[in-house]
Design an enzyme around this catalytic site. Structure first.
Site, mmCIF file in Angstrom:
data_model
loop_
_atom_site.group_PDB
_atom_site.id
_atom_site.type_symbol
_atom_site.label_atom_id
_atom_site.label_comp_id
_atom_site.label_asym_id
_atom_site.label_seq_id
_atom_site.Cartn_x
_atom_site.Cartn_y
_atom_site.Cartn_z
ATOM 1 N N LEU A 33 -17.859 -2.155 -5.945
ATOM 2 C CA LEU A 33 -17.992 -3.329 -5.079
ATOM 3 C C LEU A 33 -16.644 -3.744 -4.491
ATOM 4 C CD1 LEU A 33 -20.526 -5.535 -7.108
ATOM 5 C CD2 LEU A 33 -20.983 -3.718 -5.450
ATOM 6 N N HIS A 37 -19.292 -5.990 0.049
ATOM 7 C CA HIS A 37 -20.486 -6.216 -0.786
ATOM 8 C C HIS A 37 -20.576 -7.685 -1.210
ATOM 9 C CE1 HIS A 37 -19.633 -1.858 -1.871
ATOM 10 N NE2 HIS A 37 -20.873 -1.797 -1.447
ATOM 11 N N VAL A 177 -16.884 -6.413 6.924
ATOM 12 C CA VAL A 177 -15.662 -7.092 6.467
ATOM 13 C C VAL A 177 -14.523 -6.081 6.595
ATOM 14 C CG1 VAL A 177 -14.545 -8.231 4.509
ATOM 15 C CG2 VAL A 177 -16.995 -8.549 4.911
ATOM 16 N N MET A 185 -13.955 -2.255 5.442
ATOM 17 C CA MET A 185 -13.970 -2.060 3.987
ATOM 18 C C MET A 185 -15.043 -1.062 3.591
ATOM 19 S SD MET A 185 -13.054 -5.550 2.126
ATOM 20 C CE MET A 185 -11.546 -6.406 2.563
#
Ligand code: PAF
Length: 285
Positions: A33, A37, A177, A185
């Site tokens: 993560l 996420h 993001v 990301m």
């Protein structure tokens, strides 16, 4: 936050909330993560009464065995991050739980799954995604499920499958993001070699060039400019294309919104990214 490992335990854990008519949100992940996420988990937390995060590295969607083996796994870290972002339940099944002995069913979404990622990673990739997402949706029966817009074609495949099978769930896509320098990301970013990190910015730079050039109205020329810019930055695109956001067929009409999508290998790591391309207000006389 509780961790459950079987579909039966997940259903039992959710039964009281479901009986009370509370809203259940699902964030399907393969773990590792990152903030992308966690933005999905926070969105689910804000919109739902109960938030389930699934962590399952799905073997059937990997075209490359080495990529599957190298995929980062750290359940304790994922659990802590998911809990911190507001998850109530972590669903972390084994491969045997998801694909029991004799498993023989594949969910295949034709059309939208075939070009671009489907071509580069092989048809099996989206078959694996569609099959596991169907299983996760059936296991959790959420009211809403969240996916990252970074995997734009995956979102389109999932929307198609939910519409076609009439699954009673709303699919939400949350914005990509990015790192401070613009890199989208991804769980794969930790594998980018330090000497390749700057070159990884070529994907976003190529997209920026293509989106800007699309305002000229020639979408194919915009794609070429984006690709050339990436090569200047010493990254060879697997593809950089302007496509219809629902079908992923080539976009032809600049007066309709499209999406610019890109994939490239930077060193050993395959990266993808995308940006929306706004509709052009062309005068029609
Ligand atoms: O985007 C992912 O992490 C995976 O493709 C998903 C949706 C969890 C299915 O394995």
């Amino acid at each position: 936050m509780r961790t459950v490992r079987t579909v039966a335990d997940l259903r039992s854990a959710l039964a009281p909330a479901r009986a009370e008519g509370r809203r259940i949100g699902l964030v399907p992940t393969m773990g590792a993560l990152h903030d992308g996420h966690l933005s999905l988990v926070r969105a689910a937390r804000a919109a739902c009464d109960v938030v389930v995060v699934s962590v399952f590295v799905n073997p059937t969607q990997f075209d490359d065995r080495a990529d599957l083996t190298a995929y980062p796994r750290d359940e304790a870290r994922d659990a802590a991050l998911a809990a911190g972002a507001g998850a109530d339940l972590l669903f972390a099944p084994s491969v045997e739980e998801m694909y029991p002995h004799g498993f023989a069913t594949t969910v295949q979404v034709r059309g939208v799954s075939e070009p671009l990622e489907g071509e580069q990673r092989g048809v099996g990739h989206f078959d694996g995604v569609a099959t596991v997402v169907t299983k996760l949706l059936l296991a959790a029966s959420p009211d809403v499920a969240w996916f990252g817009q970074k995997d734009a074609q995956q979102v389109a495949v999932v929307r198609r499958l939910v519409a076609d099978l009439g699954l009673p769930v709303t699919i939400e896509a949350a914005p990509t993001v990015r790192e401070a320098d613009g890199l989208a990301m991804s769980s794969r970013n930790v594998r980018i070699a330090p000497e390749d990190r700057r070159r990884a910015l070529a994907l976003k730079a190529g997209l920026d060039v293509a989106v800007e050039a699309a305002s000229g109205g020639d979408l194919r020329a915009a794609e070429q400019l984006g690709q050339q810019w990436m090569r200047v930055m010493r990254v060879d695109p697997e593809y950089l294309a302007l496509v219809d956001p629902d079908t992923f067929a080539p976009a032809h009409d600049p007066r309709r919104p499209s999406v610019a999508v890109v994939a490239a290998r930077v060193g050993d790591v395959r990266l993808i990214d995308n940006l929306p391309v706004p509709a052009l207000a062309l005068e029609t006389r």
